[in-house]
Design an enzyme around this catalytic site. Structure first.
Site, short mmCIF file in Angstrom:
data_model
loop_
_atom_site.label_atom_id
_atom_site.label_comp_id
_atom_site.label_asym_id
_atom_site.label_seq_id
_atom_site.Cartn_x
_atom_site.Cartn_y
_atom_site.Cartn_z
CG HIS A 390 -1.88 1.40 1.53
ND1 HIS A 390 -1.42 2.22 2.17
CD2 HIS A 390 -2.66 1.76 0.56
CE1 HIS A 390 -2.05 3.15 2.38
NE2 HIS A 390 -3.02 3.06 1.59
CG ASN A 391 -0.25 4.98 0.32
OD1 ASN A 391 -0.94 4.85 -1.18
ND2 ASN A 391 -0.76 5.80 0.98
CD GLU A 420 -2.06 2.92 -3.40
OE1 GLU A 420 -3.28 3.38 -3.48
OE2 GLU A 420 -1.69 2.50 -2.36
CG ASP A 422 -1.59 6.97 -4.56
OD1 ASP A 422 -1.94 5.77 -5.04
OD2 ASP A 422 -1.69 7.26 -3.43
CG HIS A 434 -0.41 10.14 0.50
ND1 HIS A 434 -0.43 9.84 1.81
CD2 HIS A 434 -1.58 9.61 0.01
CE1 HIS A 434 -1.62 9.41 2.22
NE2 HIS A 434 -2.46 9.27 1.18
CD GLU A 468 -5.38 7.00 -4.86
OE1 GLU A 468 -5.53 8.20 -4.05
OE2 GLU A 468 -5.12 6.14 -4.08
#
Length: 930
Positions: A390-391, A420, A422, A434, A468
């Site tokens: 995650h992230n 991931e 973003d 982020h 994302e």
């Protein structure tokens, strides 16, 4: 020393070093295979440049090849098309090239100029300085003058980067391209944290000497120290390292004060009187030091164990006694191990050989068969647990942490198969960060280049890029262009078959990268060809601190419906989405009726936990066909993690964790099986719940017994005071999905972190349907009045635990293994068979008989018909009373039960239980009972 300019070293325009190297992890099953035909041989070592070879050609799911670029070895697994497929990937042999082939000896030759010291340019974000760097061979360190640390342990080096792999660093520091061929970056771990050391050599010749000698020394120390074998060589290295550290003035003598400081550094507490009794001459030379160390390192628990086994000849363990100790191995295997560790002159096993065996890689606590790819890799993706992050770009805090491509490199090197990304609008193209936080930014191009370089260095199985998207249409189109141009043939750009009804298998997607984006697919698997617009509307995945995706539990639970944010998605990007099309979760029933097999959802751990409580069976059925991604709640701003095994219990495949922080032990233990390839096959119950539910199962009660015997050379906690000696105790945790953690601990040993001994037994009761998801965690603490300090830990799946006497390797907070630090245990698993007439149970994971179990009752109604009288829910007590007669009660070890007659391929659903037991197990006794 004052700061120096780049011109300190004259530019060297020699040819750039382009060889490809990869750090070898001790537990890794294989390195990155190249695409045939093989290119010219290169060295097999520590060094990595940012160059990647192509994927292998494979014809079908039944056959593929794993090749080794260094020696041309190829292993092909061809299975009959009607048989189950199990693809074994072996670790390739080392190259015969003199650079990397290194016989393990007690000495290693390093270039004299590197031992004396050479001038190198040290580059950092603050300044650039020329310093003298040297290699201390005996201590295994790189040393230089510094007010801080000034040292790097060779065994702590994770990677040595050269060539294209260091270009991003050079560009970040805004240095000339002329120095790139002479630049090498050392990635190492210091107190659990990843660090970098950027160095530039004045000439290409010196650059090659440093890289070659570091590689050679690294391979030597890895072979000697990395495993539990080579006991004598490890002891020799340990002695020389601590002797040199203790001999501060270099006179080859240790006085009383020197020995006292050494004992405190080794976590040994002795009074002055006790210490003086160890030697009488007032000082120790190296020979005396060896005898002193032998005295303090003496392990009474091993002497006691050896003496209890060697009953025939006292100081010699015979082959028969050794075989009795091993129990479970075949005679031939026992003989091979016996003569491998016996005294080479006597041809018999003494205490030293027995100790070497106990600490060797032949006696690991982790099952060796699980350390390779042994599971069927030809089933749909939805049938596997997939190692996920995650992230991934963050190296710390969710709101203020640093973003770096190192997050992707480290995750991929550790076997992660879903990362991931973003994406946000940047001034010079898309960036990764982020959003709406203070986290730093990195270029999207740099992230994709790093993924391409490291994607398949640890595992050849497919990678999922979870996007994302917050970019405008123009920058989304740039993203699509970068993906196509950078990833090339690795990118999945079409469905494998037009007639697919389920997700493809990992084996069919070798060396492939799958794109996951939230896309609204219109009227089928992709956009209609006559759609002329550049974009379509879609709600993309959002995982901000406001938990936009957390509002997915179901419309029934929502009192106020949040306003949907529509994000336009460029057609160029949507055209890259095939097997991971992310859609909003609207309930299990809705997805069962409306979703395609390639639709998947992302929900938070909090929402998933609520769904698990309200509809566990529906959750399991949903995950047999669809992928589900679980990610940490937005409230975890400090990057904390949830316990993933509670999410795996319903078959959630992509359980994404924050890899940059503490809390990864369960995930690391889970994916240490199956060759660390990043994919673990679910149990039969989670893959085919309709079959398992047809039988009313009752988990077998078992007792897990763990004896904590001793620990060896425990490190001090990071913040321990100088001269402080730890007071250790061991806490053992049993982690069962869907249940609270069960913790038990030993007593505390005061002032001894060097060789504390407990000899305490802890017992746990196991009663779980999913034994493959049960974990055992060992945690060593330093007891302190204000709160216990963490020392080390180790987590292992109970299904991979090898019983008997084993040494458990211990890790720091970040999962990095400590050198020389182990926990000596003895473990066993006892079954508590119910009094169900000594019948046998079928374990559903492999449909084979196991004599330690009893047969599952098909259902309560069938059970009552079978026994001819009403029983309580499980019936054991009543049946035991009914057959209380010793002549009529049948036991598991009853001589009338012929285990060899059991049919291992029986179809449980077709059993006529009464007739089967009568004809198969029992003759007259059964007839009399009925």
């Amino acid at each position: 020393m004052t700061s120096t300019r780049n011109s300190t070293f004259p530019p060297d325009t020699s040819t750039q070093k382009t060889s490809v190297y990869q750090t070898r992890d001790n537990n890794a099953s294989f390195s990155l295979p190249p695409s045939p035909p093989s290119p010219p041989s290169v060295r097999n070592s520590l060094v990595t440049s940012n160059v990647i070879t192509g994927p292998l050609n494979y014809a079908n799911n039944q056959s593929f090849q794993i090749a080794n670029q260094q020696n041309g070895n190829i292993e092909t697994n061809n299975k009959d098309s009607n048989a189950e497929e199990y693809f074994t990937i072996r670790r390739p042999k080392r190259s015969s090239n003199s650079y990397s082939t290194l016989e393990v000896t007690s000495e290693i030759i390093v270039e004299g100029c590197l031992v004396e010291g050479t001038a190198l340019l040290k580059v950092s974000s603050k300044k650039k300085q020329q310093k003298i760097f040297r290699i201390d061979v005996e201590q295994g360190r790189i040393l230089w003058d510094s007010k801080k640390s000034g040292k790097v342990n060779i065994e702590s080096i994770k990677e040595l980067r050269v060539g294209d792999a260091i270009r991003s660093y050079r560009e970040h520091f805004k240095l000339s391209a002329d120095i790139e061929p002479r630049w090498f970056t050392i990635i190492y771990v210091d107190f659990g944290k990843y660090k970098t050391l950027h160095l530039v050599a004045p000439t290409l010749e010196l650059f090659n000497k440093w890289v070659d000698n570091l590689e050679k020394l690294y391979l030597h120390r890895r072979d000697v120290i990395g495993g539990l074998g080579h006991l004598r060589k490890r002891h020799s290295l340990w002695l020389k390292q601590h002797w040199k550290q203790a001999d501060k003035d270099g006179d080859s003598r240790l006085g009383f004060d020197d020995v006292s400081r050494l004992c405190r550094r080794l976590n040994i507490h002795m009074s002055n009187a006790q210490l003086r009794n160890k030697f009488n001459d007032g000082w120790l030379d190296f020979a005396d030091f060896q005898r002193f160390v032998k005295l303090i390192k003496k392990r009474d628990e091993l002497d006691k164990l050896f003496n209890s086994l060697a009953k025939e000849r006292g100081n010699i363990l015979t082959p028969r006694e050794f075989k009795d100790f091993l129990c479970t191995l075949k005679e031939e295997e026992c003989d091979n191990l016996y003569y491998k560790f016996c005294d080479k002159d006597l041809k018999e096993m003494n205490l030293e050989g027995f100790s070497s065996f106990l600490m060797s890689s032949d006696n690991t606590v982790f099952a060796s068969e699980h350390a390779k790819v042994y599971q069927d890799m030809s089933q749909p993706l939805s049938h596997y647990f997939i190692d996920s992050s995650h992230n991934t770009y963050l190296l710390g805090h969710q709101l203020t942490g640093e973003s770096s491509i190192e997050g992707y490199i480290r995750a991929l090197q550790r076997g992660c198969r879903c990362v991931e990304i973003d994406c946000w609008d940047g001034s010079d193209g898309p960036i990764v960060t982020h959003g709406r936080t203070l986290a730093s930014k990195i270029k999207f191009q740099d992230v994709i280049s790093a993924i391409r370089a490291y994607a398949f260095k640890t595992s050849p199985y497919p990678i999922i890029l979870s996007f994302e998207v917050h970019c405008c249409i123009e920058q989304q189109s740039q993203m699509a262009s970068i993906l196509r141009n950078t990833l090339g043939e690795y990118l999945v750009t079409k469905f494998l078959s037009e007639n697919e009804t389920e997700l493809p298998s990992p084996a069919s997607l070798l060396y492939k990268i799958i794109i996951k984006v939230g896309i609204l697919l219109l009227m089928g698997k992709n956009l209609p060809p006559d759609l002329s617009e550049d974009y379509i509307d879609s709600a993309t995945d959002t995982e901000s601190s406001t938990e936009t995706e957390s509002d997915v539990e179901s419309s029934k639970e929502k009192k106020v419906k949040p306003k949907k944010t529509k994000v336009r998605v460029a057609k160029a990007l949507s055209d890259l989405v095939f097997y991971c099309s992310s859609v909003k979760f609207k309930g299990f029933e809705h997805h069962r009726e409306n979703s395609k097999y390639y639709h998947m959802s992302s929900i938070t751990d909090r929402v998933s936990s609520r769904l698990l409580k309200s509809g566990k069976a529906a959750f399991i059925r949903h995950n047999t066909r669809h992928l589900t991604r679980i990610y940490p709640s937005g409230f975890r701003i400090n990057s904390s993690n949830f316990e993933p095994h509670h999410q795996w219990m319903v078959g959630n495949q992509l359980v994404a964790l924050n890899w940059q922080t503490f809390g990864m032990q369960i995930d690391q233990a889970m994916f240490s099986v199956n060759g660390r390839c990043g994919y673990v096959l679910k149990s039969e119950r989670l893959r085919h719940p309709e079959i398992s539910s047809s039988i009313n199962t009752h988990p077998q009660t078992q007792t897990l017994e763990i004896e904590i015997i001793s620990a060896q050379q425990l490190p001090k906690p990071k913040d321990a005071l100088k001269g402080e000696v730890v007071d250790p105790f061991v806490e053992v945790e049993l982690l069962i999905p869907g249940a609270e953690v069960v913790k038990k601990r030993t007593s505390t040993i005061s002032d001894n972190g060097f060789n504390p001994t407990w000899n305490e037994t802890l017992k746990f009761t196991l009663n779980c349907e999913e034994m493959s998801l049960v974990f055992l965690r060992f945690v060593v603490w330093d007891e302190y009045v204000r709160g216990n300090d963490f020392i080390a830990s180790y987590c292992i799946p109970v299904a991979s635990l090898q019983f008997g006497h084993r040494h458990v390797p211990l890790n720091d907070l970040n999962g990095e293994q400590y050198l020389f630090t182990t926990l000596f245990i003895r473990s066993s698993l006892e079954f508590t068979p119910p009094y169900l007439l000594g019948l046998l149970q079928f374990p559903f994971s492999n449909k084979t008989m196991d004599t330690n179990y009893v047969v599952y009752k098909r259902n309560r109604k069938k059970e009552r018909q079978f026994h001819g009288y009403n029983t309580p829910r499980y019936g054991y007590k009543s049946m035991n009373n009914y057959y209380r007669s010793p002549q009529k009660k049948l036991r598991l070890n009853d001589s009338n039960v012929d285990i060899s007659q059991i049919d291992s391929n029986i179809d449980i659903s077709q059993i006529d239980m009464k007739q089967y037991y009568k004809e198969t197990f029992f003759e007259d006794p059964w007839a009399n009972l009925i």
